[in-house]
Design a protein around this motif. Sequence first.
Motif, PDB file in Angstrom:
ATOM      1  N   LYS A 182       0.829  -1.204   0.000  1.00  0.00           N
ATOM      2  CA  LYS A 182       0.000   0.000   0.000  1.00  0.00           C
ATOM      3  C   LYS A 182       0.859   1.249   0.000  1.00  0.00           C
ATOM      4  O   LYS A 182       0.515   2.265  -0.614  1.00  0.00           O
ATOM      5  CB  LYS A 182      -0.931  -0.003   1.223  1.00  0.00           C
ATOM      6  N   LYS A 183       1.978   1.184   0.707  1.00  0.00           N
ATOM      7  CA  LYS A 183       2.910   2.318   0.754  1.00  0.00           C
ATOM      8  C   LYS A 183       4.304   1.825   0.381  1.00  0.00           C
ATOM      9  O   LYS A 183       5.121   1.496   1.256  1.00  0.00           O
ATOM     10  CB  LYS A 183       2.921   2.937   2.152  1.00  0.00           C
ATOM     11  N   PRO A 184       4.615   1.754  -0.914  1.00  0.00           N
ATOM     12  CA  PRO A 184       5.942   1.291  -1.334  1.00  0.00           C
ATOM     13  C   PRO A 184       7.037   2.198  -0.794  1.00  0.00           C
ATOM     14  O   PRO A 184       6.838   3.405  -0.617  1.00  0.00           O
ATOM     15  CB  PRO A 184       5.877   1.372  -2.863  1.00  0.00           C
ATOM     16  N   LYS A 185       8.191   1.605  -0.524  1.00  0.00           N
ATOM     17  CA  LYS A 185       9.336   2.398  -0.093  1.00  0.00           C
ATOM     18  C   LYS A 185       9.967   3.067  -1.307  1.00  0.00           C
ATOM     19  O   LYS A 185      10.098   2.467  -2.368  1.00  0.00           O
ATOM     20  CB  LYS A 185      10.388   1.496   0.566  1.00  0.00           C
ATOM     21  N   ASP A 186      10.389   4.298  -1.138  1.00  0.00           N
ATOM     22  CA  ASP A 186      11.086   4.976  -2.227  1.00  0.00           C
ATOM     23  C   ASP A 186      12.497   4.404  -2.348  1.00  0.00           C
ATOM     24  O   ASP A 186      12.988   3.698  -1.455  1.00  0.00           O
ATOM     25  CB  ASP A 186      11.144   6.485  -1.965  1.00  0.00           C
ATOM     26  N   TRP A 209       7.549   1.977  -9.605  1.00  0.00           N
ATOM     27  CA  TRP A 209       7.497   2.511  -8.235  1.00  0.00           C
ATOM     28  C   TRP A 209       6.497   1.720  -7.405  1.00  0.00           C
ATOM     29  O   TRP A 209       6.751   1.376  -6.251  1.00  0.00           O
ATOM     30  CB  TRP A 209       7.114   3.996  -8.252  1.00  0.00           C
ATOM     31  N   GLN A 210       5.342   1.409  -7.996  1.00  0.00           N
ATOM     32  CA  GLN A 210       4.305   0.671  -7.274  1.00  0.00           C
ATOM     33  C   GLN A 210       4.774  -0.742  -6.921  1.00  0.00           C
ATOM     34  O   GLN A 210       4.429  -1.272  -5.863  1.00  0.00           O
ATOM     35  CB  GLN A 210       3.040   0.587  -8.138  1.00  0.00           C
ATOM     36  N   GLN A 211       5.585  -1.366  -7.783  1.00  0.00           N
ATOM     37  CA  GLN A 211       5.993  -2.758  -7.575  1.00  0.00           C
ATOM     38  C   GLN A 211       7.311  -2.911  -6.826  1.00  0.00           C
ATOM     39  O   GLN A 211       7.718  -4.031  -6.523  1.00  0.00           O
ATOM     40  CB  GLN A 211       6.106  -3.470  -8.932  1.00  0.00           C
ATOM     41  N   ILE A 212       7.989  -1.818  -6.506  1.00  0.00           N
ATOM     42  CA  ILE A 212       9.295  -1.917  -5.832  1.00  0.00           C
ATOM     43  C   ILE A 212       9.155  -2.725  -4.530  1.00  0.00           C
ATOM     44  O   ILE A 212       8.213  -2.559  -3.766  1.00  0.00           O
ATOM     45  CB  ILE A 212       9.868  -0.505  -5.529  1.00  0.00           C
ATOM     46  N   GLN A 310      15.164  -4.272  -0.668  1.00  0.00           N
ATOM     47  CA  GLN A 310      14.034  -3.841   0.166  1.00  0.00           C
ATOM     48  C   GLN A 310      13.379  -5.030   0.866  1.00  0.00           C
ATOM     49  O   GLN A 310      12.958  -4.922   2.023  1.00  0.00           O
ATOM     50  CB  GLN A 310      13.016  -3.078  -0.680  1.00  0.00           C
ATOM     51  N   ILE A 311      13.289  -6.164   0.161  1.00  0.00           N
ATOM     52  CA  ILE A 311      12.755  -7.378   0.795  1.00  0.00           C
ATOM     53  C   ILE A 311      13.582  -7.723   2.029  1.00  0.00           C
ATOM     54  O   ILE A 311      13.052  -7.982   3.113  1.00  0.00           O
ATOM     55  CB  ILE A 311      12.762  -8.557  -0.202  1.00  0.00           C
ATOM     56  N   HIS A 312      14.905  -7.697   1.868  1.00  0.00           N
ATOM     57  CA  HIS A 312      15.784  -8.095   2.968  1.00  0.00           C
ATOM     58  C   HIS A 312      15.847  -7.035   4.063  1.00  0.00           C
ATOM     59  O   HIS A 312      16.039  -7.366   5.238  1.00  0.00           O
ATOM     60  CB  HIS A 312      17.169  -8.441   2.416  1.00  0.00           C
TER      61      HIS A 312
END
Length: 468
Positions: A182-186, A209-212, A310-312
């Motif tokens: 809902k709130k992707p990280k930049d 950006w939405q899928q990051i 970002q996953i890690h």
Amino acid sequence: MNLTGNDLKQIGFIEGKALGLALDLVEKQYTDLPFDDKLALLKQVVNNPTSFINDATLAPVAAELLRPLDDTIALNVDGKSYQIYGADAIEQGALQQMETAMKLPVTVAGALMPDAHQGYGLPIGGVLATNNAVIPYGVGVDIGCRMCMTIYDIPTDKLQEKKEDFKKLLVNNTKFGQATFKKPKDHEIFERKEFSELQIVREMKDRAWQQIGSSGGGNHFVEFGIVEISNTINECNLAPGQYLAVLSHSGSRGLGANIARHYTKVAMDKCKLPQEAKHLAWLDLNTEEGQEYWLAMNLAGDYASACHHQIHERMAIGLRETPLAMIENHHNFAWKEKDANGNEIIVHRKGATPAGKGVLGIIPGSMATPGFIVRGKGLAESINSASHGAGRTMSRTKAKQTILQGHVNKFLKEAGVELIGSGLDEAPMAYKDIHQVMNYQKELVEVLGSFMPKIVRMCGDEKFQEVD
């Protein structure tokens, strides 16, 4: 006395590239040959170009003469030889695709890894080196698809003791397929100039950006497991022993897929090949389109890495721990490398792990079989490559039709693996024996440690919602 175009027309040449090449080569390479002998030599070439296709000097003329009269580019009659690892476990379709790739005029060398199976254009598990040309389908649709592992100094028995907590971490902090945060990280990746300078990339910026930080479908995963280090990994300051680890597998999402589709179409429009080779259309790196694809491909690769990081990061925050080490590599990409003679080549690894001398990498098994941390041995015959996994032994369709859910559940239970999501197409039985695959490539990589999955999350788990 120098030959002229009219002289060559009289012996069978027609106006065009072959005539120009013949004039240029014969005057540069056969300067001491008498006029009549030059003419006789070129008459042999024009009458029987196939017999000169491997000639050190006249091969370019022969190749041009063999090119169809339309704008279709002819394949070489004889393909270059290539090394096959684990040939008895590789399906015929993959071998045929590789043989076709070895006939491309731009091909320099090739190799087929033991996890190879049929794909589009270049087989998955195929490695192809070319001369100043990049093949979008030689890289693949999921550009920069990669492995990433973080290793923690956490007792491994915690995975069983706090299983529900670890499952909750995965459910709350990973997204797959069409699901996004809902709130992707930049991320600083979005400041790259390619997002404003390349049209196809610019059009995909909002979606990227939405899928990051999310993962794709299919065989992509995020999982907790146990790492067993057998040999000290000095690069990571990891001593032998057991560690808790997070392993992820995913690529460049919609960004990479759309870059691949766009530039494959561009390549196929500009580089028309026979039907059996049409998906191997290439872009010359001296052209604007070739340079554009190269920039877009590298951006997609870096974007894939950013998603993994970002996953890690989310996992590290959830664990409230700083990892001891991170190991990562990608396997759907093209690199500029040097051959044994110091010449630059473009190395496509479509489902193959870089295994240059001293290079660390990860070769996974399946959801219920071990993967391996490896160090490359830099074998020239493999083009410094190794397998990127176990490799499929049956198609997704066949797996869905023949594998029973009960058999999968039993396999997972015996392996001590907890699975969140996934379908029958990703069942362990749909994959080759990873131990056999590793045995086929002992001369390619040194095994430094193993990773055994314990809690696995994949796509297909829509029923799981974030939990408190």
